[in-house]
Design a protein around this motif. Structure first.
Motif, short mmCIF file in Angstrom:
data_model
loop_
_atom_site.label_atom_id
_atom_site.label_comp_id
_atom_site.label_asym_id
_atom_site.label_seq_id
_atom_site.Cartn_x
_atom_site.Cartn_y
_atom_site.Cartn_z
N GLY A 115 25.72 -50.37 7.26
CA GLY A 115 25.68 -49.49 8.44
C GLY A 115 25.77 -50.34 9.70
N GLY A 116 24.98 -51.41 9.76
CA GLY A 116 24.99 -52.32 10.90
C GLY A 116 26.34 -52.99 11.06
N MET A 117 26.93 -53.39 9.94
CA MET A 117 28.23 -54.07 9.98
C MET A 117 29.33 -53.13 10.49
N ILE A 118 29.31 -51.90 10.02
CA ILE A 118 30.33 -50.93 10.46
C ILE A 118 30.20 -50.67 11.96
N LEU A 119 28.95 -50.45 12.39
CA LEU A 119 28.67 -50.15 13.79
C LEU A 119 29.15 -51.29 14.69
N SER A 120 28.80 -52.52 14.31
CA SER A 120 29.16 -53.65 15.16
C SER A 120 30.66 -53.94 15.09
N THR A 147 32.42 -51.22 17.41
CA THR A 147 32.18 -51.46 18.84
C THR A 147 32.69 -52.85 19.25
N GLY A 148 32.43 -53.84 18.37
CA GLY A 148 32.77 -55.23 18.70
C GLY A 148 34.26 -55.43 18.90
N VAL A 149 35.08 -54.90 17.99
CA VAL A 149 36.53 -55.08 18.07
C VAL A 149 37.06 -54.47 19.37
N GLU A 150 36.53 -53.30 19.70
CA GLU A 150 36.97 -52.62 20.93
C GLU A 150 36.52 -53.40 22.17
N LEU A 151 35.24 -53.83 22.14
CA LEU A 151 34.70 -54.55 23.31
C LEU A 151 35.35 -55.92 23.49
N LYS A 152 35.77 -56.52 22.37
CA LYS A 152 36.40 -57.86 22.44
C LYS A 152 37.70 -57.80 23.23
N ARG A 153 38.39 -56.67 23.14
CA ARG A 153 39.65 -56.51 23.88
C ARG A 153 39.42 -56.62 25.38
N TRP A 154 38.22 -56.27 25.81
CA TRP A 154 37.86 -56.32 27.23
C TRP A 154 36.96 -57.53 27.54
N GLY A 155 36.81 -58.42 26.56
CA GLY A 155 35.98 -59.61 26.75
C GLY A 155 34.50 -59.31 26.87
N ILE A 164 28.83 -59.77 11.54
CA ILE A 164 30.14 -59.41 12.14
C ILE A 164 30.37 -60.19 13.42
N SER A 165 29.30 -60.29 14.25
CA SER A 165 29.43 -61.00 15.52
C SER A 165 29.82 -62.46 15.29
N TYR A 166 29.26 -63.05 14.24
CA TYR A 166 29.54 -64.46 13.95
C TYR A 166 30.95 -64.64 13.37
N PHE A 167 31.29 -63.81 12.38
CA PHE A 167 32.57 -64.02 11.69
C PHE A 167 33.76 -63.38 12.40
N GLN A 168 33.55 -62.33 13.18
CA GLN A 168 34.68 -61.62 13.78
C GLN A 168 34.75 -61.73 15.30
N LEU A 169 33.57 -61.90 15.92
CA LEU A 169 33.58 -61.81 17.38
C LEU A 169 33.33 -63.16 18.07
N GLY A 170 33.07 -64.17 17.28
CA GLY A 170 32.90 -65.52 17.82
C GLY A 170 31.57 -65.79 18.48
N LEU A 171 30.56 -64.99 18.21
CA LEU A 171 29.21 -65.27 18.76
C LEU A 171 28.42 -66.12 17.77
N THR A 172 27.57 -67.01 18.27
CA THR A 172 26.71 -67.78 17.35
C THR A 172 25.48 -66.92 17.01
#
Lengths: 247, 269
Positions: B74-79, B82-90, B181-189
């Motif tokens: 659930g947490g992975m889907i949610l992030s 939102t994460g993929v969409e938000l990443k487009r806007w940095g 997800i943030s670590y593997f897909q969005l580049g956050l530590t």
């Protein structure tokens, strides 16, 4: 003494009990016979106070069960044991725990005293070997005996039996009948037995009442019932398909 | 003749709706009264501790695996959404704040409530309904044993404890799913993620989330026990009690969840 005066009960549009009056003396074994669905079990449940009749009175030793508060009802039920058709054992408790349940829940006696009483009842009903078994691991006949052990664990003066021999083989039926007679002789209890089993009824009864369409058709000793001229009762006790009883 | 038949069918339509509404009102009252009766019986909770612990084990520990999977994914889907969409806007840095807020305020209690409805609520309704149709509850009454004390109170107490506990666990795992997800897909530590999570934890969100899960625990156990206790008609009645308890619990979780949110975040408090 148990008295039912002009009891009427309707469930929805169906009249289940229609002006039933019975008087059961102390120490008597009273058998109620009749077809399925004519209101036999409903009479037992009225005596046990599971519902209030629409009209009429249920008196246990002169006290109204039909108007009793929950406290009075609990006091009256302390005098009673009820053997349910299926045994109604709590399935996550062992045979011993099931029998001990009323004593444990009401904190009657120390653990040693409870164990002693339970052992006594298990022995009376020849269940000592099954004491640690779970209800799912014992036969139907054993379940009924465990139900009976639980019903008598507080030494009730009245025992209500709902079809105690249904679904049992003839040998086990005879065993249960013997136990009912033993309860009467040894514990001097008043027994009310609902059954279809005529052989069993003749063996155990002091008096037999036949119920038909919610009313008492005839009430008498086993001899009187055997020699009845009432065509409805004759058809039922002889197990004939054709006769005045609508099948 | 045709008109009379039409009038009769209209009458029977409204008659059946009226009957169903009356039944629902009666059942709601029965459930509420049952809960308050159980509340009164809670003074015997210590004496019934073995049964309470058993129910806590059945509802809590046995459902942990399902809770873990639902919370993590659930947490992975949610992030991910939102994460993929938000990443487009940095704006992917917002994901940790979003995750802890959503999980704490809403999803922790909601997901746990949904899982325990299916896992424990259905089991409670089926168990009590089976006991009802096999005369075990009548047998308890005959022995002057209060079925509310013996059966209902331990189940309600167990869910009142286990739902908030599992809800905290669900929040932790859901947030961890977001971290993956943030670590593997969005580049956050992980360090950055949890630092932002820590900064975004609000006491109000936590207690509102816990309050919700406590209320959901009460709703699920009360509805399930009430449905079990009124069951009739053998196996069919057991199935009906189970089905209705699950559907009613789901609906009540959504409705009551909304009202708690509106109460605390809608400007009322």
């Amino acid at each position: 003494m148990i008295e039912l005066h002009n009891i009427c009960k309707r469930f929805g549009s169906k009249i289940v009990l229609d002006d039933v009056s019975l008087k059961i003396e102390d120490g008597e074994t009273f058998v109620i016979i009749g077809q399925s669905g004519v209101g036999k079990t409903t009479i037992l449940r009225a005596i046990a106070g599971f519902f209030n009749p629409d009209s009429g009175e249920v008196l246990i030793d002169g006290i109204h069960m039909d108007r009793a508060t929950s406290r009075v009802k609990a006091n009256l039920r302390e005098k009673m044991g009820f053997l349910f058709q299926s045994g109604a054992l709590i399935n996550w408790l062992s045979v011993r725990e099931n029998v001990a349940l009323p004593l444990v829940e009401h904190r009657i006696g120390t653990k040693e005293e409870i164990d002693r009483i339970v052992d006594e009842k298990l022995e009376l009903l020849q269940l000592t070997d099954a004491a640690e078994k779970m209800p799912s691991d014992i036969s139907g006949g054993m379940k009924k005996r465990v139900g009976l052990a639980r019903a008598i664990v507080r030494n009730p003066r009245i025992i209500l039996y709902d079809e105690p021999t249904s679904g049992l083989d003839p040998v086990m039926s005879a065993k249960i009948d013997e136990l009912i007679i033993k309860m009467k002789n040894e514990l001097k209890v008043t027994s009310i037995v609902v059954t279809h089993d005529m052989e069993s009824a003749y063996r155990i009864a002091d008096r037999i009442a036949m119920i038909y369409k919610g009313s008492v058709l005839q009430c008498g000793t086993p001899e009187e019932i055997k020699n009845t001229t009432n065509p409805f009762v004759r058809q039922f006790i002889e197990g004939r398909l054709h006769g005045p009883i609508e099948v | 003749m045709e008109n009379i038949a039409k009038e009769k069918s209209i009458y029977s339509f409204f008659h059946s709706i009226g009957q169903k509404m009356l039944y629902q009102i009666w059942f709601s009252g029965f459930t509420i009264v049952l809960f308050f009766k159980a509340l009164l019986q809670m003074r015997f909770a210590f004496a019934k501790r073995r049964e309470i612990v058993k129910q806590m084990y059945v509802s809590g520990i046995k459902s942990m695996l399902v809770c873990s999977i639902v919370a993590l994914f659930g947490g992975m889907i949610l992030s991910l959404h939102t994460g993929v969409e938000l990443k487009r806007w940095g704006q992917q840095d917002v994901v940790p704040t979003l995750m802890i807020n959503v999980m704490n305020k809403e999803m922790g209690a909601f997901l746990t409530g949904i899982i325990l409805t299916a896992f424990s609520g259905a089991a409670m309704a089926a168990e009590l309904a089976t006991m009802k149709v096999s005369e075990e509850i009548d047998a308890l009454e005959m022995m002057s044993i209060n079925p509310v004390r013996f059966l209902v109170m331990p189940r309600i107490v167990a869910l009142m404890i286990m739902l908030p506990t599992l809800s905290i666990y669900t929040v932790i795992l859901g947030v961890f799913g977001g971290a993956l997800i943030s670590y593997f897909q969005l580049g956050l530590t992980f360090e950055d993620y949890y630092h932002r999570v820590y900064e975004s934890i609000w006491l109000k969100d936590m207690y509102v989330g816990l309050l919700k899960s406590l209320v959901f625990g009460i709703i699920i156990s009360s509805i399930s026990c009430a449905n079990g206790l009124i069951a009739e008609n053998g196996a069919e009645g057991v199935g009906r009690a189970t089905r209705i308890s699950v559907v009613s619990s789901y609906l009540m979780i959504l409705i009551v969840g909304y009202f708690i949110t509106a109460l605390f975040y809608g400007g009322f408090l």
